[in-house]
Design a protein around this motif. Structure first.
Motif, mmCIF file in Angstrom:
data_model
loop_
_atom_site.group_PDB
_atom_site.id
_atom_site.type_symbol
_atom_site.label_atom_id
_atom_site.label_comp_id
_atom_site.label_asym_id
_atom_site.label_seq_id
_atom_site.Cartn_x
_atom_site.Cartn_y
_atom_site.Cartn_z
ATOM 1 N N SER A 152 -10.410 -0.331 -2.070
ATOM 2 C CA SER A 152 -10.041 0.946 -1.453
ATOM 3 C C SER A 152 -8.811 1.565 -2.099
ATOM 4 O O SER A 152 -8.383 2.647 -1.706
ATOM 5 C CB SER A 152 -9.779 0.751 0.050
ATOM 6 O OG SER A 152 -8.703 -0.149 0.257
ATOM 7 N N PHE A 153 -8.240 0.911 -3.105
ATOM 8 C CA PHE A 153 -7.018 1.379 -3.753
ATOM 9 C C PHE A 153 -7.154 2.810 -4.264
ATOM 10 O O PHE A 153 -8.166 3.191 -4.833
ATOM 11 C CB PHE A 153 -6.665 0.449 -4.924
ATOM 12 C CG PHE A 153 -5.533 0.949 -5.774
ATOM 13 C CD1 PHE A 153 -4.222 0.792 -5.360
ATOM 14 C CD2 PHE A 153 -5.779 1.596 -6.981
ATOM 15 C CE1 PHE A 153 -3.170 1.265 -6.134
ATOM 16 C CE2 PHE A 153 -4.731 2.055 -7.764
ATOM 17 C CZ PHE A 153 -3.422 1.894 -7.343
ATOM 18 N N ARG A 154 -6.078 3.578 -4.080
ATOM 19 C CA ARG A 154 -5.971 4.932 -4.629
ATOM 20 C C ARG A 154 -4.604 5.080 -5.280
ATOM 21 O O ARG A 154 -3.600 4.591 -4.766
ATOM 22 C CB ARG A 154 -6.115 6.002 -3.528
ATOM 23 C CG ARG A 154 -7.479 6.026 -2.835
ATOM 24 C CD ARG A 154 -8.549 6.565 -3.764
ATOM 25 N NE ARG A 154 -9.819 6.765 -3.079
ATOM 26 C CZ ARG A 154 -10.719 5.827 -2.864
ATOM 27 N NH1 ARG A 154 -10.460 4.579 -3.250
ATOM 28 N NH2 ARG A 154 -11.867 6.089 -2.251
ATOM 29 N N HIS A 155 -4.558 5.770 -6.406
ATOM 30 C CA HIS A 155 -3.273 6.044 -7.049
ATOM 31 C C HIS A 155 -2.446 6.974 -6.159
ATOM 32 O O HIS A 155 -2.958 7.959 -5.615
ATOM 33 C CB HIS A 155 -3.488 6.697 -8.410
ATOM 34 C CG HIS A 155 -3.971 5.741 -9.455
ATOM 35 N ND1 HIS A 155 -3.124 4.914 -10.150
ATOM 36 C CD2 HIS A 155 -5.225 5.471 -9.905
ATOM 37 C CE1 HIS A 155 -3.822 4.176 -11.000
ATOM 38 N NE2 HIS A 155 -5.097 4.498 -10.873
ATOM 39 N N THR A 156 -1.165 6.639 -6.009
ATOM 40 C CA THR A 156 -0.246 7.465 -5.230
ATOM 41 C C THR A 156 1.076 7.554 -5.980
ATOM 42 O O THR A 156 1.365 6.740 -6.860
ATOM 43 C CB THR A 156 0.019 6.850 -3.843
ATOM 44 O OG1 THR A 156 0.557 5.525 -4.012
ATOM 45 C CG2 THR A 156 -1.262 6.774 -3.020
ATOM 46 N N ASP A 158 -6.251 -5.374 -2.822
ATOM 47 C CA ASP A 158 -5.921 -4.002 -2.414
ATOM 48 C C ASP A 158 -4.452 -3.895 -2.004
ATOM 49 O O ASP A 158 -3.757 -2.937 -2.366
ATOM 50 C CB ASP A 158 -6.812 -3.571 -1.248
ATOM 51 C CG ASP A 158 -7.992 -2.728 -1.682
ATOM 52 O OD1 ASP A 158 -7.865 -1.980 -2.671
ATOM 53 O OD2 ASP A 158 -9.055 -2.804 -1.034
ATOM 54 N N ALA A 211 -1.565 -1.745 -4.106
ATOM 55 C CA ALA A 211 -0.842 -0.695 -3.395
ATOM 56 C C ALA A 211 0.664 -0.913 -3.474
ATOM 57 O O ALA A 211 1.436 0.045 -3.616
ATOM 58 C CB ALA A 211 -1.297 -0.646 -1.938
ATOM 59 N N PRO A 221 -3.738 5.596 -15.127
ATOM 60 C CA PRO A 221 -5.153 5.366 -14.799
ATOM 61 C C PRO A 221 -6.030 5.160 -16.028
ATOM 62 O O PRO A 221 -7.136 4.623 -15.918
ATOM 63 C CB PRO A 221 -5.558 6.639 -14.042
ATOM 64 C CG PRO A 221 -4.603 7.681 -14.519
ATOM 65 C CD PRO A 221 -3.308 6.969 -14.779
ATOM 66 N N ASN A 249 -15.551 -1.520 -9.840
ATOM 67 C CA ASN A 249 -14.448 -0.611 -9.518
ATOM 68 C C ASN A 249 -14.008 0.203 -10.730
ATOM 69 O O ASN A 249 -12.817 0.348 -11.007
ATOM 70 C CB ASN A 249 -13.268 -1.411 -8.961
ATOM 71 C CG ASN A 249 -13.556 -1.980 -7.590
ATOM 72 O OD1 ASN A 249 -13.435 -1.278 -6.586
ATOM 73 N ND2 ASN A 249 -13.958 -3.241 -7.534
ATOM 74 N N ARG A 254 -13.894 3.264 -11.122
ATOM 75 C CA ARG A 254 -13.071 4.418 -10.757
ATOM 76 C C ARG A 254 -11.596 4.098 -10.944
ATOM 77 O O ARG A 254 -10.783 4.982 -11.243
ATOM 78 C CB ARG A 254 -13.346 4.800 -9.300
ATOM 79 C CG ARG A 254 -12.427 5.868 -8.725
ATOM 80 C CD ARG A 254 -12.699 6.082 -7.241
ATOM 81 N NE ARG A 254 -12.620 4.832 -6.505
ATOM 82 C CZ ARG A 254 -11.480 4.262 -6.104
ATOM 83 N NH1 ARG A 254 -10.318 4.826 -6.396
ATOM 84 N NH2 ARG A 254 -11.491 3.151 -5.413
ATOM 85 N N ILE A 255 -11.247 2.820 -10.774
ATOM 86 C CA ILE A 255 -9.860 2.374 -10.905
ATOM 87 C C ILE A 255 -9.624 1.703 -12.254
ATOM 88 O O ILE A 255 -8.655 1.996 -12.946
ATOM 89 C CB ILE A 255 -9.521 1.360 -9.786
ATOM 90 C CG1 ILE A 255 -9.746 1.964 -8.407
ATOM 91 C CG2 ILE A 255 -8.103 0.844 -9.951
ATOM 92 C CD1 ILE A 255 -9.744 0.940 -7.303
#
Length: 231
Positions: free
Chosen positions: A11-15, A107, A111, A121, A143, A145-146
């Motif tokens: 579920s990781f998203r870049h922030t 995850d 994060a 990325p 994964n 996307r990551i």
């Protein structure tokens, strides 16, 4: 409803970083009471600028301390973050029974690093040896996307339940490997990935089932070959 986390989807998203960066050196992240994650921060990086990262998975029965030396010098000399997870049990959940606590812990670990450093990325690698190579292949392909790159050394298997995007893949395998024989492991993996259309670099060496410094060097070169063009 289909739960993709059971198939290894993170579920990781870049922030944007929200915490102070850690200073150069080796850090226990303090995320888990048992088998904590370790982060190596090189000298001279700007935490606000996108920095390459390698997530390095240990082999069966291994630990962060055992696997870290194969990649630490490269991280420090070439300026990428090195995150070294540890499986909750002696090896990764996907080897034992399927995606579970290790995916959840991963995850959390990713994060935490992203909260302190801007991550690139385009240069976000999963890497590992033996069971760690299998985990990097299986979870990395699930994964995409990551994960931009996968560096798999002596990987025994590849279990992909939820393919995503097209990460670049580097595989190195020993012709004298008796634990994960090359015919049913490295060569089989390479053939499947080529048929699926992945950008693959496959290298065979004459060694056994042990980490090969020359192969790690090739993998790092593969990972960073266009870093200056991207940043």
């Amino acid at each position: 409803m289909l739960d993709l986390s059971l198939m290894g989807r993170l579920s990781f998203r870049h922030t944007a970083p929200s915490k102070p960066p850690l200073p150069p050196g080796r850090h226990d992240l303090g995320l888990f009471d048992t088998r904590d994650y370790v982060l190596v921060v090189p000298e001279g990086i700007d935490p606000s600028l996108p920095t390459p990262i390698v997530v390095l998975f240990h082999g069966g029965g291994g630990s962060a301390e055992k696997i870290m030396p194969i990649m630490r010098r490269h991280a420090e000399e070439r300026g990428f973050l090195l995150l070294v997870p540890q499986s909750l049990f002696p090896t990764w959940d996907i080897v034992i029974a399927g995606n579970g606590p290790d995916r959840e812990r991963l995850d959390i670990g990713l994060a935490e690093v992203a909260s302190r450093f801007a991550l690139d990325p385009n240069h976000f690698a999963f890497a590992g040896h033996s069971d760690g190579g299998s985990y990097s292949l299986s979870t990395g392909l699930s994964n995409g996307r990551i994960v931009s790159h996968i560096l798999a050394f002596s990987a025994g298997f590849m279990t992909v339940l939820a393919q995503e995007a097209e990460p670049k893949v580097f595989i190195a395998h020993g012709q004298r490997d008796t634990q994960t024989p090359i015919q049913t492991a490295g060569r089989s993996h390479a053939a499947k990935l080529r048929r699926a259309g992945y950008d693959l670099t496959y290298v065979e060496h004459g060694g056994p089932h042990a980490s090969q410094p020359a192969m790690v060097q090739l993998g790092v070169d593969y990972f960073l070959r266009d870093v200056h063009a991207k940043n």
